[in-house]
Design a protein around this motif. Structure first.
Motif, PDB file in Angstrom:
ATOM      1  N   THR A 284      -6.669  -9.002   2.346  1.00  0.00           N
ATOM      2  CA  THR A 284      -5.718  -8.670   3.013  1.00  0.00           C
ATOM      3  C   THR A 284      -4.962  -8.280   1.991  1.00  0.00           C
ATOM      4  O   THR A 284      -3.607  -7.158   2.805  1.00  0.00           O
ATOM      5  CB  THR A 284      -5.403 -10.488   3.538  1.00  0.00           C
ATOM      6  N   ARG A 285      -4.531  -8.829   1.135  1.00  0.00           N
ATOM      7  CA  ARG A 285      -3.746  -8.568   0.266  1.00  0.00           C
ATOM      8  C   ARG A 285      -2.921  -6.314   0.323  1.00  0.00           C
ATOM      9  O   ARG A 285      -2.713  -6.357  -0.157  1.00  0.00           O
ATOM     10  CB  ARG A 285      -3.984  -8.780  -1.413  1.00  0.00           C
ATOM     11  N   SER A 286      -4.644  -6.302  -0.217  1.00  0.00           N
ATOM     12  CA  SER A 286      -5.157  -4.382   0.020  1.00  0.00           C
ATOM     13  C   SER A 286      -4.323  -4.031   1.322  1.00  0.00           C
ATOM     14  O   SER A 286      -3.641  -3.018   1.306  1.00  0.00           O
ATOM     15  CB  SER A 286      -6.454  -4.406  -0.628  1.00  0.00           C
ATOM     16  N   GLN A 287      -4.841  -4.707   2.337  1.00  0.00           N
ATOM     17  CA  GLN A 287      -4.219  -4.129   3.491  1.00  0.00           C
ATOM     18  C   GLN A 287      -3.034  -3.811   4.076  1.00  0.00           C
ATOM     19  O   GLN A 287      -2.703  -3.570   4.086  1.00  0.00           O
ATOM     20  CB  GLN A 287      -4.990  -4.928   4.355  1.00  0.00           C
ATOM     21  N   LEU A 288      -2.689  -5.104   3.336  1.00  0.00           N
ATOM     22  CA  LEU A 288      -0.920  -5.418   3.229  1.00  0.00           C
ATOM     23  C   LEU A 288       0.171  -4.162   2.104  1.00  0.00           C
ATOM     24  O   LEU A 288       0.856  -3.842   3.147  1.00  0.00           O
ATOM     25  CB  LEU A 288      -0.077  -7.029   2.448  1.00  0.00           C
ATOM     26  N   LEU A 289      -0.582  -3.922   1.274  1.00  0.00           N
ATOM     27  CA  LEU A 289      -0.186  -3.428   0.346  1.00  0.00           C
ATOM     28  C   LEU A 289      -0.030  -1.664   1.390  1.00  0.00           C
ATOM     29  O   LEU A 289       1.210  -0.696   1.120  1.00  0.00           O
ATOM     30  CB  LEU A 289      -0.767  -2.887  -1.072  1.00  0.00           C
ATOM     31  N   VAL A 290      -1.218  -2.077   1.666  1.00  0.00           N
ATOM     32  CA  VAL A 290      -1.243   0.044   2.671  1.00  0.00           C
ATOM     33  C   VAL A 290       0.071  -0.172   3.435  1.00  0.00           C
ATOM     34  O   VAL A 290       0.660   1.156   3.549  1.00  0.00           O
ATOM     35  CB  VAL A 290      -2.606   0.010   3.404  1.00  0.00           C
ATOM     36  N   ALA A 291       0.115  -1.836   4.141  1.00  0.00           N
ATOM     37  CA  ALA A 291       1.268  -0.941   5.122  1.00  0.00           C
ATOM     38  C   ALA A 291       2.563  -0.768   4.554  1.00  0.00           C
ATOM     39  O   ALA A 291       3.521  -0.840   5.076  1.00  0.00           O
ATOM     40  CB  ALA A 291       1.087  -2.563   6.201  1.00  0.00           C
ATOM     41  N   GLN A 292       2.758  -2.324   3.080  1.00  0.00           N
ATOM     42  CA  GLN A 292       4.244  -1.662   2.887  1.00  0.00           C
ATOM     43  C   GLN A 292       4.265   0.110   2.361  1.00  0.00           C
ATOM     44  O   GLN A 292       5.648   0.442   2.655  1.00  0.00           O
ATOM     45  CB  GLN A 292       3.884  -2.485   1.062  1.00  0.00           C
TER      46      GLN A 292
ATOM     47  N   GLY B 183      -0.723   9.703  12.563  1.00  0.00           N
ATOM     48  CA  GLY B 183      -1.513   9.907  11.783  1.00  0.00           C
ATOM     49  C   GLY B 183      -1.760   8.079  10.693  1.00  0.00           C
ATOM     50  O   GLY B 183      -2.368   7.865  10.399  1.00  0.00           O
ATOM     51  N   GLU B 184      -0.778   7.415  11.330  1.00  0.00           N
ATOM     52  CA  GLU B 184      -1.185   6.736  10.997  1.00  0.00           C
ATOM     53  C   GLU B 184      -1.709   5.398  11.734  1.00  0.00           C
ATOM     54  O   GLU B 184      -2.354   4.517  11.015  1.00  0.00           O
ATOM     55  CB  GLU B 184       0.611   5.446  10.282  1.00  0.00           C
ATOM     56  N   GLU B 185      -1.807   5.611  13.277  1.00  0.00           N
ATOM     57  CA  GLU B 185      -2.804   5.030  14.111  1.00  0.00           C
ATOM     58  C   GLU B 185      -4.266   5.532  13.269  1.00  0.00           C
ATOM     59  O   GLU B 185      -5.004   4.405  13.049  1.00  0.00           O
ATOM     60  CB  GLU B 185      -2.849   6.012  14.839  1.00  0.00           C
ATOM     61  N   ASN B 186      -4.582   6.139  12.990  1.00  0.00           N
ATOM     62  CA  ASN B 186      -5.526   7.215  12.303  1.00  0.00           C
ATOM     63  C   ASN B 186      -6.421   6.376  11.508  1.00  0.00           C
ATOM     64  O   ASN B 186      -6.928   6.489  11.365  1.00  0.00           O
ATOM     65  CB  ASN B 186      -6.020   8.447  11.980  1.00  0.00           C
ATOM     66  N   ALA B 187      -5.388   5.803   9.983  1.00  0.00           N
ATOM     67  CA  ALA B 187      -5.202   4.747   9.349  1.00  0.00           C
ATOM     68  C   ALA B 187      -4.824   3.476   9.422  1.00  0.00           C
ATOM     69  O   ALA B 187      -4.089   2.885   8.476  1.00  0.00           O
ATOM     70  CB  ALA B 187      -4.683   5.453   7.562  1.00  0.00           C
ATOM     71  N   GLN B 188      -4.819   3.077  10.813  1.00  0.00           N
ATOM     72  CA  GLN B 188      -4.296   1.030  10.901  1.00  0.00           C
ATOM     73  C   GLN B 188      -4.165   0.638  10.202  1.00  0.00           C
ATOM     74  O   GLN B 188      -5.877   0.173   9.749  1.00  0.00           O
ATOM     75  CB  GLN B 188      -4.091   1.744  12.392  1.00  0.00           C
ATOM     76  N   VAL B 189      -3.453  -0.001  10.012  1.00  0.00           N
ATOM     77  CA  VAL B 189      -3.765  -1.111   9.040  1.00  0.00           C
ATOM     78  C   VAL B 189      -4.881  -2.242  10.353  1.00  0.00           C
ATOM     79  O   VAL B 189      -4.284  -2.124  11.584  1.00  0.00           O
ATOM     80  CB  VAL B 189      -2.960  -2.402   8.720  1.00  0.00           C
ATOM     81  N   ASN B 190      -5.396  -2.665  10.054  1.00  0.00           N
ATOM     82  CA  ASN B 190      -6.351  -4.037  10.715  1.00  0.00           C
ATOM     83  C   ASN B 190      -5.765  -5.563  10.629  1.00  0.00           C
ATOM     84  O   ASN B 190      -5.641  -6.531  10.287  1.00  0.00           O
ATOM     85  CB  ASN B 190      -7.798  -3.944  10.295  1.00  0.00           C
TER      86      ASN B 190
ATOM     87  N   TRP C 108       6.833  -8.077   4.627  1.00  0.00           N
ATOM     88  CA  TRP C 108       5.399  -7.577   4.137  1.00  0.00           C
ATOM     89  C   TRP C 108       5.668  -7.886   2.375  1.00  0.00           C
ATOM     90  O   TRP C 108       4.198  -8.426   1.740  1.00  0.00           O
ATOM     91  CB  TRP C 108       4.453  -5.927   3.726  1.00  0.00           C
ATOM     92  N   LYS C 109       6.330  -7.630   1.898  1.00  0.00           N
ATOM     93  CA  LYS C 109       6.449  -7.890   0.344  1.00  0.00           C
ATOM     94  C   LYS C 109       6.839  -8.877   0.140  1.00  0.00           C
ATOM     95  O   LYS C 109       6.421  -9.867  -0.908  1.00  0.00           O
ATOM     96  CB  LYS C 109       7.871  -6.866  -0.387  1.00  0.00           C
ATOM     97  N   GLU C 110       7.427  -9.826   0.996  1.00  0.00           N
ATOM     98  CA  GLU C 110       7.317 -11.594   0.990  1.00  0.00           C
ATOM     99  C   GLU C 110       5.471 -12.097   1.080  1.00  0.00           C
ATOM    100  O   GLU C 110       5.895 -13.160  -0.095  1.00  0.00           O
ATOM    101  CB  GLU C 110       7.797 -12.070   2.096  1.00  0.00           C
ATOM    102  N   TYR C 111       5.146 -11.583   1.516  1.00  0.00           N
ATOM    103  CA  TYR C 111       3.521 -11.222   1.502  1.00  0.00           C
ATOM    104  C   TYR C 111       3.027 -11.728   0.610  1.00  0.00           C
ATOM    105  O   TYR C 111       2.031 -11.766  -0.755  1.00  0.00           O
ATOM    106  CB  TYR C 111       2.683 -11.228   2.640  1.00  0.00           C
ATOM    107  N   THR C 112       2.868 -10.420  -0.638  1.00  0.00           N
ATOM    108  CA  THR C 112       2.371  -9.735  -1.551  1.00  0.00           C
ATOM    109  C   THR C 112       2.829  -9.358  -3.257  1.00  0.00           C
ATOM    110  O   THR C 112       2.272  -9.172  -4.262  1.00  0.00           O
ATOM    111  CB  THR C 112       2.503  -7.828  -1.704  1.00  0.00           C
ATOM    112  N   GLU C 113       4.353 -10.013  -2.678  1.00  0.00           N
ATOM    113  CA  GLU C 113       5.214 -10.068  -3.568  1.00  0.00           C
ATOM    114  C   GLU C 113       4.606  -9.200  -4.656  1.00  0.00           C
ATOM    115  O   GLU C 113       4.733  -9.283  -5.997  1.00  0.00           O
ATOM    116  CB  GLU C 113       4.566 -11.555  -4.814  1.00  0.00           C
ATOM    117  N   LYS C 114       4.972  -7.511  -4.347  1.00  0.00           N
ATOM    118  CA  LYS C 114       4.556  -6.599  -4.898  1.00  0.00           C
ATOM    119  C   LYS C 114       4.905  -5.830  -4.249  1.00  0.00           C
ATOM    120  O   LYS C 114       5.647  -5.505  -3.551  1.00  0.00           O
ATOM    121  CB  LYS C 114       3.294  -6.483  -5.584  1.00  0.00           C
TER     122      LYS C 114
END
Length: 293
Positions: free
Chosen positions: A10-18, A95-102, A58-64
């Motif tokens: 989850t953290r990895s996906q949120l970092l992608v979203a960020q 392009g973002e849809e093709n690499a969409q965060v789940n 999303w930064k509130e969750y990843t704190e990064k």
């Protein structure tokens, strides 16, 4: 209330979203700064603010902190500047849809994730729909010019290729026919818009139609100036016509959210059928009149 630690996935996906959010923030911000139209500048600024807000969520969750992609910023900024902001933005979003965060997976740990994502997308789509661009406003005129030129000029070139079998003469005839056709189509589009009461857009419609027509003519005639064999030139011209149809169909499918394949094959089939008929007529004329060049 202290949040539970996120799983590595989850953290990895949120970092992608960020990363996506902060990158798009910089793209929208730069585009807004370059807009002459105050309305479009305001819309792009609002989208940029939304993207930055999403990044902070999303930064509130990843704190990064996550750095934006300089390559994506440069690429989509210039695509938008050259081909239009609507096309550039929607191409970026695809392009973002093709690499969409789940977000379904993320929702297991962050229940509000799907709601946030839906609100983001809905609001963004609403704002993008507010953008105003001449390229899309006059898309009908551009299609008219391109389609008429591809059908008419390709047909003319095909007929003359067999009738004359001389690349220079075919090129000359194609240029003359093309320029005359562009002027004819432009004037017809102008008068058509005037008769429908569209006085303000009549001139622009005529200009877009004429430019699209000339653009297609250039693509089709150039092979006859580069090759000595008229039949090789015709084959290349046919390939050029398919390329033009492909590029423009793709542009419209992205910018206007329209189906690509249907539009592409309609124009290709129409141009091909007319070209084959004209090629046959050229052969008959050559035989009937005994033309030798």
């Amino acid at each position: 209330m202290k949040r539970k630690p996120l799983s590595p996935e989850t953290r990895s996906q949120l970092l992608v979203a960020q990363g996506n959010e902060i990158t798009e923030y910089h793209i929208y911000k730069q585009l807004a700064e370059k807009q002459r139209d105050p309305h479009n500048a305001e819309v792009l600024s609002r989208i940029a603010d939304d993207e930055h807000k999403h990044y902070e969520i999303w930064k509130e969750y990843t704190e990064k902190e996550v750095a934006p992609s300089k390559w994506k910023i440069w690429k989509f900024y210039w695509i938008a500047r050259i081909f239009g902001i609507t096309f550039g933005i929607k191409l970026m979003e695809k392009g973002e849809e093709n690499a969409q965060v789940n977000y379904n997976e993320i929702a297991d740990e962050i229940p509000e994730a799907k709601i946030i994502a839906k609100e983001e997308n809905d609001h963004e789509d609403q704002l993008i729909a507010l953008l105003e661009e001449d390229k899309l406003k006059y898309v009908g005129s551009i299609v008219l010019g391109l389609n008429d030129a591809l059908v008419e000029i390709l047909g003319t070139l095909a007929g003359l290729t067999f009738a004359l079998q001389n690349t220079r003469l075919v090129a000359l005839a194609g240029i003359i026919t093309g320029l005359a056709g562009a002027l004819s189509m432009s004037s017809s589009e102008y008068l058509s818009n005037k008769s429908e009461g569209n006085h303000e857009g009549a001139v622009k419609s005529a200009i877009f139609t004429g430019i699209a027509y000339v653009f297609a003519v250039v693509f089709l005639v150039v092979p006859y100036l580069l090759f000595t064999s008229p039949f090789v030139a015709l084959i290349v011209a046919v390939i050029d016509s398919v390329l033009v149809v492909f590029l423009y169909s793709y542009y419209i499918s992205v910018a206007n959210d329209q189906p690509f394949r249907k539009r592409f094959w309609e124009m290709v089939i129409l141009s091909t059928v007319v070209g084959l008929i004209s090629f046959g007529l050229g052969y008959l004329v050559r035989i009937m009149f005994g033309i030798e060049v």
